[in-house]
Design an enzyme around this catalytic site. Sequence first.
Site, short mmCIF file in Angstrom:
data_model
loop_
_atom_site.label_atom_id
_atom_site.label_comp_id
_atom_site.label_asym_id
_atom_site.label_seq_id
_atom_site.Cartn_x
_atom_site.Cartn_y
_atom_site.Cartn_z
N HIS A 1 5.65 -12.88 7.16
CA HIS A 1 5.89 -11.49 6.73
C HIS A 1 7.05 -11.46 5.75
O HIS A 1 7.99 -12.25 5.87
CB HIS A 1 6.21 -10.58 7.93
CG HIS A 1 5.99 -9.14 7.62
ND1 HIS A 1 6.96 -8.36 7.05
CD2 HIS A 1 4.90 -8.35 7.77
CE1 HIS A 1 6.48 -7.15 6.87
NE2 HIS A 1 5.23 -7.11 7.30
N SER B 1 0.83 -1.22 0.00
CA SER B 1 0.00 0.00 0.00
C SER B 1 0.86 1.26 0.00
O SER B 1 0.56 2.23 -0.71
CB SER B 1 -0.97 0.00 1.18
OG SER B 1 -0.31 -0.22 2.39
N1 HAX Z 1 0.82 -19.98 5.85
C1 HAX Z 1 1.17 -20.89 4.93
N2 HAX Z 1 2.20 -20.72 4.07
C2 HAX Z 1 2.91 -19.59 4.19
C3 HAX Z 1 2.62 -18.61 5.16
C4 HAX Z 1 1.50 -18.84 6.00
N3 HAX Z 1 1.13 -17.93 6.90
N4 HAX Z 1 3.51 -17.60 5.03
C5 HAX Z 1 4.34 -17.93 4.01
N5 HAX Z 1 3.97 -19.12 3.50
C6 HAX Z 1 4.55 -19.82 2.35
C7 HAX Z 1 4.49 -18.92 1.11
O1 HAX Z 1 3.22 -18.99 0.51
C8 HAX Z 1 5.61 -19.50 0.27
O2 HAX Z 1 5.13 -20.71 -0.31
P1 HAX Z 1 5.55 -21.15 -1.81
O3 HAX Z 1 7.04 -21.13 -1.83
O4 HAX Z 1 4.95 -22.50 -1.94
O5 HAX Z 1 4.97 -20.12 -2.70
C9 HAX Z 1 6.66 -19.86 1.32
O6 HAX Z 1 5.95 -20.02 2.55
C10 HAX Z 1 7.75 -18.83 1.51
O7 HAX Z 1 7.15 -17.59 1.81
P2 HAX Z 1 7.98 -16.47 2.61
O8 HAX Z 1 9.19 -16.14 1.79
O9 HAX Z 1 8.19 -16.90 4.01
O10 HAX Z 1 6.95 -15.26 2.64
P3 HAX Z 1 6.67 -14.17 1.54
O11 HAX Z 1 7.59 -13.03 1.75
O12 HAX Z 1 6.64 -14.77 0.16
O13 HAX Z 1 5.16 -13.76 1.87
C11 HAX Z 1 3.33 -13.16 3.23
C12 HAX Z 1 4.84 -12.99 3.00
C13 HAX Z 1 2.91 -12.20 4.30
C14 HAX Z 1 2.58 -12.82 1.93
C15 HAX Z 1 3.05 -14.63 3.66
O14 HAX Z 1 3.73 -14.90 4.86
C16 HAX Z 1 1.58 -14.94 3.79
O15 HAX Z 1 0.95 -15.29 2.78
N6 HAX Z 1 1.01 -14.84 5.04
C17 HAX Z 1 -0.41 -15.05 5.26
C18 HAX Z 1 -1.22 -13.84 4.82
C19 HAX Z 1 -1.00 -12.67 5.76
O16 HAX Z 1 -1.05 -12.79 6.97
N7 HAX Z 1 -0.75 -11.49 5.17
C20 HAX Z 1 -0.57 -10.24 5.94
C21 HAX Z 1 0.89 -9.82 6.04
C22 HAX Z 1 1.07 -8.54 6.83
C23 HAX Z 1 0.47 -7.40 6.11
O17 HAX Z 1 0.86 -6.95 5.05
N8 HAX Z 1 -0.59 -6.91 6.65
O18 HAX Z 1 -1.29 -5.98 6.01
#
Ligand code: HAX
Length: 437
Positions: A317, A240
């Site tokens: 995160h 954002s």
């Molecule tokens: N549950 C299951 N799998 C998860 C996970 C979770 N909470 N968090 C990460 N992973 C997975 C990813 O999907 C990724 O899988 P693939 O390789 O199969 O694609 C793997 O673990 C590695 O991810 P990462 O490098 O640890 O995390 P990213 O930087 O790619 O993504 C996210 C960060 C926040 C998008 C991710 O942790 C996520 O999807 N979390 C759940 C959704 C969430 O809570 N989002 C809010 C984040 C905070 C925010 O911005 N708030 O507004």
Amino acid sequence: MDPLKAKFKEKASALSAEIKALLKEHGNTVIDSVTVSQAYGGMRDIKSMIWETSLLDAQEGIRFRGFSIPELQEKLPTGRGKEPLPEGLFWLMLTGEIPTEEEALWLTNEWERRCKVPQHVFDTINALPKDTHAMTMFTIGINALQTESIFAHRYEEGFPKSEYWDATYEDSMNLIACLPVVAAAIYRRKYKDGSLIAPNTRLDWAANFAHMMGYDDADFKNLMRLYMTIHADHEGGNASAHTTHLVGSTLSDSYLSFAAAMNALAGPLHGLANQEVIKWIFEMVEELGTTKPTSEQIGDYVRKTLAEGRVVPGYGHAVLRKPDPRFTAQKVFAEKYCSNDDIVQVVWKVFETVPPILQTLGKIKNPWPNVDAHSGALLVHYGMTEYGFYTVLFGVSRALGVLAAGCWSRALGFPLERPKSLTTELVKEMIAEKATA
Ligand code: HAX
């Protein structure tokens, strides 16, 4: 499947497999100044923008102009409440200085003075079907409010670059002043009888927002002050904030760039996670038939979520590698005000249960809770169960950080943002060149 879609599917599967192999073999190869993994991997860690209002440390969490959340709770003016006034945080982010109580109070009055939402904004929101998502209503409402942009009007007349910051400041202040009214109107239309509640001019910005939504409990007002403070900014790279920066760099005014940012916040990997968390918890307690699940039951439900190929919302995160201090601040608030609440206790049990399970997957860089893991339980405690609205609350708060940063971008004359993209063909050529060099 239609022929075009089938062709696309075939090509996408082939390129996806090729990229996977490329990353495995050459992920750490540096092409120009970034690695191949960074070019494909959502630009993680690439230092390429300036954001003065806050800085995120992977271990320590967010600092606003150098101050941690507990420090803000100690130093920012609290007015008549018990939590920091978001007015004080905005002042701090814009100037780098902690305001006095008097300065924060001036800002309360100034936002109240500037709060003028034209009728057509309400008409636009009311013209949407009631089942439109609250975030869609919010972005449309903000776009409708853009008729008031001083920057846009002055640009049309022709005004010098040296005055861009001034018009951006005016737009940002007016927009922040109006956002609680727009958001409360959406809440009242979508979930209540549509009648609007007039602002109470004796209340500060966050407490007045609570009041206009229909919540007059003193503790809920404290929660809103805290909520509006801790969600305000998370440095510049999050979706954002970055969207505000990118769109603003084209000299789109504060209304247009903030509306764009809200479209980014509406994604489930970003701000929409706050609604997803409580939805996931409600579904879990319904399926288990109890609001007091055991750790074993929660663990099984988490494993089921993962087996379905879904993420556990509120965990993980892109930058943080420890529990989010914004989660901790909300936990501390809950310990003080509503520690016996069943859903709050579920959130705490989920906090004990989820990280070890995520750790066993071996691929998640951060198994800890983020800001969205706790907020829903607090809102539910005070009766705000309409989780489809939660991201709007986040959005109203986020305005403070991204609009303060937007003022700085125009004051410092930051240019149009334009990173360089590559094709996979070119990436392969660059890797080959590197190998022969
Ligand atoms: N549950 C299951 N799998 C998860 C996970 C979770 N909470 N968090 C990460 N992973 C997975 C990813 O999907 C990724 O899988 P693939 O390789 O199969 O694609 C793997 O673990 C590695 O991810 P990462 O490098 O640890 O995390 P990213 O930087 O790619 O993504 C996210 C960060 C926040 C998008 C991710 O942790 C996520 O999807 N979390 C759940 C959704 C969430 O809570 N989002 C809010 C984040 C905070 C925010 O911005 N708030 O507004």
